[in-house]
Design a protein around this motif. Sequence first.
Motif, PDB file in Angstrom:
ATOM      1  N   ALA A   1       0.777  -1.035  -0.248  1.00  0.00           N
ATOM      2  CA  ALA A   1       0.163   0.048  -0.049  1.00  0.00           C
ATOM      3  C   ALA A   1       0.950   1.270   0.185  1.00  0.00           C
ATOM      4  O   ALA A   1       0.673   2.183  -0.638  1.00  0.00           O
ATOM      5  CB  ALA A   1      -0.785   0.041   1.162  1.00  0.00           C
TER       6      ALA A   1
ATOM      7  N   HIS B   1      -7.160  -0.274  -0.565  1.00  0.00           N
ATOM      8  CA  HIS B   1      -6.260   0.200  -1.446  1.00  0.00           C
ATOM      9  C   HIS B   1      -5.916  -0.506  -2.762  1.00  0.00           C
ATOM     10  O   HIS B   1      -4.634  -0.087  -3.546  1.00  0.00           O
ATOM     11  CB  HIS B   1      -4.648  -0.049  -0.455  1.00  0.00           C
TER      12      HIS B   1
ATOM     13  N   ALA C   1       1.018   4.182  -3.017  1.00  0.00           N
ATOM     14  CA  ALA C   1       0.639   5.683  -2.499  1.00  0.00           C
ATOM     15  C   ALA C   1       1.729   6.462  -3.222  1.00  0.00           C
ATOM     16  O   ALA C   1       1.605   7.671  -3.596  1.00  0.00           O
ATOM     17  CB  ALA C   1       0.621   5.569  -1.227  1.00  0.00           C
TER      18      ALA C   1
ATOM     19  N   TYR D   1      -8.527  -3.733   4.025  1.00  0.00           N
ATOM     20  CA  TYR D   1      -7.142  -2.887   3.715  1.00  0.00           C
ATOM     21  C   TYR D   1      -6.996  -3.329   2.209  1.00  0.00           C
ATOM     22  O   TYR D   1      -6.337  -2.110   1.402  1.00  0.00           O
ATOM     23  CB  TYR D   1      -6.153  -3.330   4.527  1.00  0.00           C
TER      24      TYR D   1
ATOM     25  N   GLY E   1      -2.840   4.481   6.233  1.00  0.00           N
ATOM     26  CA  GLY E   1      -3.936   4.644   5.095  1.00  0.00           C
ATOM     27  C   GLY E   1      -5.174   4.032   5.602  1.00  0.00           C
ATOM     28  O   GLY E   1      -5.947   4.198   4.732  1.00  0.00           O
TER      29      GLY E   1
END
Length: 397
Positions: free
Chosen positions: A39, A108, A43, A104, A81
């Motif tokens: 993740a 993501h 990002a 999660y 996040g």
Amino acid sequence: MPNSPSPSGRTDAVALTDRTDDRPVYVIGGGPGGLATAAALRARGVRAVVLEKADRIGASWRGHYDRLHLHTTRRWSALPGLRMPRKFGRWVGRDDLVRYLEKYTEQHELEVVTGVEVTRIDPHPDGSGDWQLTATGGRVLRGRAVVVATGFNHTPRIPEWPGRDTFTGELLHAAEYRNPAPYADRDVLVVGIGNTGAEIAADLAEGGAARVRIAVRTAPHIVRRSTAGWPAQATGILVRRLPVRLVDRAGSLLARVAVPDLSAQGLPRPEKGLYSRVREGAIPVQDVGLIDAVRNGRVLPVATVASFDKDAVVLADGTRVTPDAVIAATGYSRALEPLLGHLDVLDGRGRPVVHGARTPKQSPGLYFTGFTNPISGMLRELARDAEKIAKRVARAH
């Protein structure tokens, strides 16, 4: 565009070899550390592909015993996040953690491929600095970097006790234990007094086992999970960079105030300081019922196991006991040698010589996360490592 994973984190493994021409970063392991790193990379605009050998993400967490709750707070256990919902409570349970990992992965939009096990990691033979991964199904994958996140608790380990194969009772590793129901009215010996062994022993005592012993090689430091609302994890975060002697002294004073002396019950206070033991790899036992169980005689500490002799277990002090079942809470091996033992990146205990954003000098682009057991909390450090690794990889490429 890559295939989107399902909520369980599964992507069609057959399509994997069709999507590797852009040299992604491969993350090996679909647990919290691997997912957090993927993740964080995403990002920063870096394509990351998570390879998980099981059929679902979070496989090791799904297999833990029923009563398991994190010993770290909800707030300090979240990954980058995504906060953990307040409804999970302060101490997040096993099933809620698994649901969180699924959410999660979905939120993501992580690229996760399940059912693929990486068996070997090598520098790419063309000398480009890329990495070559050999995986199940004859797959040979190429990545610009590799993050190994296969986990601290990878392969259950049971010592080769003399006579072990002659034991006529039930012998299992703690990884196979789920709940006390099968042990009602039975005599059980738990071997090992780390957090897992301590909690299983308390679980058995509360769940109706006729007798529960716990075999102790070295008396552990025991701390309250929370004292007057202050979590032990917070103390761990505050003291982790202080001098060892200072923390040892403070830990001793706090233990005498918060934890009763159990010497008469066979569990003396440790001679070596708390933080000194942590630096050796021995994390304190967070109490979730063991203290009361030992004090009330429902869990009996005994000497460590020396050998087995048919229906008997011979303890180090010569005592012979005849339990119906022995549960070995004797830890795990990292099992990294087949994967990358040839790269000279492991220490004498089979653990990576570097961690987090650091890479071995001879193996740039190879990262490790989740192979330490910090006093400040495993999930917190996994989250921090994820950000550091992603920053380093993005800068390097």
